[in-house]
Design an enzyme around this catalytic site. Sequence first.
Site, PDB file in Angstrom:
ATOM      1  N   ALA A  78     -64.267  -8.620  15.823  1.00  0.00           N
ATOM      2  CA  ALA A  78     -65.697  -8.363  15.587  1.00  0.00           C
ATOM      3  C   ALA A  78     -66.577  -9.392  16.290  1.00  0.00           C
ATOM      4  O   ALA A  78     -67.666  -9.696  15.839  1.00  0.00           O
ATOM      5  CB  ALA A  78     -65.964  -8.389  14.082  1.00  0.00           C
TER       6      ALA A  78
ATOM      7  N   HIS B 102     -94.388  20.747 -10.358  1.00  0.00           N
ATOM      8  CA  HIS B 102     -95.188  20.734  -9.132  1.00  0.00           C
ATOM      9  C   HIS B 102     -95.973  19.448  -8.965  1.00  0.00           C
ATOM     10  O   HIS B 102     -96.598  18.966  -9.915  1.00  0.00           O
ATOM     11  CB  HIS B 102     -96.217  21.875  -9.086  1.00  0.00           C
ATOM     12  CG  HIS B 102     -95.917  23.025  -9.978  1.00  0.00           C
ATOM     13  ND1 HIS B 102     -95.324  24.186  -9.531  1.00  0.00           N
ATOM     14  CD2 HIS B 102     -96.096  23.201 -11.317  1.00  0.00           C
ATOM     15  CE1 HIS B 102     -95.179  25.023 -10.547  1.00  0.00           C
ATOM     16  NE2 HIS B 102     -95.635  24.449 -11.636  1.00  0.00           N
TER      17      HIS B 102
ATOM     18  N   TYR C   3     -96.346  12.556  -9.577  1.00  0.00           N
ATOM     19  CA  TYR C   3     -95.697  11.263  -9.357  1.00  0.00           C
ATOM     20  C   TYR C   3     -95.309  10.685 -10.709  1.00  0.00           C
ATOM     21  O   TYR C   3     -96.167  10.487 -11.577  1.00  0.00           O
ATOM     22  CB  TYR C   3     -96.621  10.287  -8.613  1.00  0.00           C
ATOM     23  CG  TYR C   3     -96.017   8.904  -8.583  1.00  0.00           C
ATOM     24  CD1 TYR C   3     -94.848   8.660  -7.853  1.00  0.00           C
ATOM     25  CD2 TYR C   3     -96.556   7.855  -9.320  1.00  0.00           C
ATOM     26  CE1 TYR C   3     -94.248   7.415  -7.853  1.00  0.00           C
ATOM     27  CE2 TYR C   3     -95.955   6.598  -9.329  1.00  0.00           C
ATOM     28  CZ  TYR C   3     -94.803   6.387  -8.590  1.00  0.00           C
ATOM     29  OH  TYR C   3     -94.199   5.156  -8.599  1.00  0.00           O
TER      30      TYR C   3
END
Length: 432
Positions: free
Chosen positions: A10, A343, A346
């Site tokens: 790596a 619908h 929040y």
Amino acid sequence: MSDITTVILAAGNSTRFKANTSKLLYPLCGLPIISHVYNIAKKISGKKVFFVCNPKNKKDINSIFKNPNIVIQEKQKGTAHAIEKVKNKIKSKNILILFGDTPLIELSDIKRLINKFKFSKEKISLIAFETNKPHGYGRVFLKNNNVQEIIEEINLETSQKNINLCNSGILLANKKILFNNLKYIKEHKLKKEKYLPDICKILSNKDISTSYIKCKENNMIGINTISDFVKAQNILQKKYINKFINKGVIFLKSESCYLSYDTKIEPNVVIEGNVTIKNNITIKNGCVIKNNSYLEGAVINSNCIVGPSARIRPKSFIGKNSKIGNFVEIKNSKIGNNVAISHLSYVGDTYLGNNVNIGAGTITCNYDGQKKQKTIIKDNVFIGSNSSLIAPIVIETNSIIGAGSVITKNIPKKSLAIERTDLKILRNKRVK
Ligand code: UD1
Ligand code: CA
């Protein structure tokens, strides 16, 4: 086989990968590329896994893994030079070499390699693969069905460029054979690097043969460029989706969905189109996730309907039989059973009980400008449409909030709370 130490290379500089971070840390389906490799390595070698890093990415490797064994390669002088660095660290009889940039390898591939290795006399075996796009890979040349030589792309003659048997880079070797011969690998003039695959020719010249197995191209892709990354991610997505389809999950438009490495989906779930499932999502039996929904860090309990176009953000828990409808955002909230938020709402930093109905356009106003405040809505509450709930606030059981209200105080149980100015009707005031 217990006597294997795994070394993950790596230390490369990721020069071909045009991103700000080391390619090995780049999240592939939500998990750093190198972690995919490590997850396989630890299944083979347990704690006997070493990373060869460069001084720059050492810190990152340390931050991803718990107490990793790290060896530093100060200057990147090639894969053979990288392996020299672990010479004194390895106590096992055998060494498995994995590349940090080859993350699609599966445990079954390594198990097949180990099997081949066990039965090959000389104790050095590698994984090759066939592809119709071999450009960029070292090509494998065979003799008597063993590897005679590997030539890197840069050193190939034009006539050799269409050879399609490629080196994956994954190699299992007896430690002594490998390290006793590593010193014969010379630096290549063009890139000033020592190539580990050169070991095959050195051994072959000594009549020590390197055996090989062929694995699927899709498991052996090396990620050098962003284009390789995108290809690898697409392959992995298909693998994940097929795994779930085989377990009884239905995807209506699988090509358009994104899953993460740790996604959990139970049978009898339907996932519609263009659904993005980021890290740490569990979807339980019987749910439907409708078009364009974006989910991250949540548990969605059985028989829920989510979306279309819903967003569920981290630290959320959705109870059974609940509905999170279109243009609804949920964040850091616990939602009970049989809840409908159908619908345009929040809901953030909220605890919601069972059998709650949240009307269209309801907002939990959780941010007071300085701190995030909590909303608590208890069982059987009905919130009328377009209500603003100013947190911190508690709405006790069986209460109703009238549509259009701005609620600033706690509401006791079984109450109706309504906050509206009186409607005025002024007759014949309209000119036209
Ligand atoms: C390498 C192989 C090639 C093979 C291909 C498969 C060599 C010389 N070539 O080519 O035969 O077909 O992988 O994907 O091995 N690394 C170090 N230190 C270094 C250089 C590299 O640790 O000095 C690491 C990189 O981080 C990477 C891995 O080794 O994880 C492979 O290096 P890379 O430069 O990507 O090699 P390729 O050109 O892909
Ligand atoms: Ca590579």
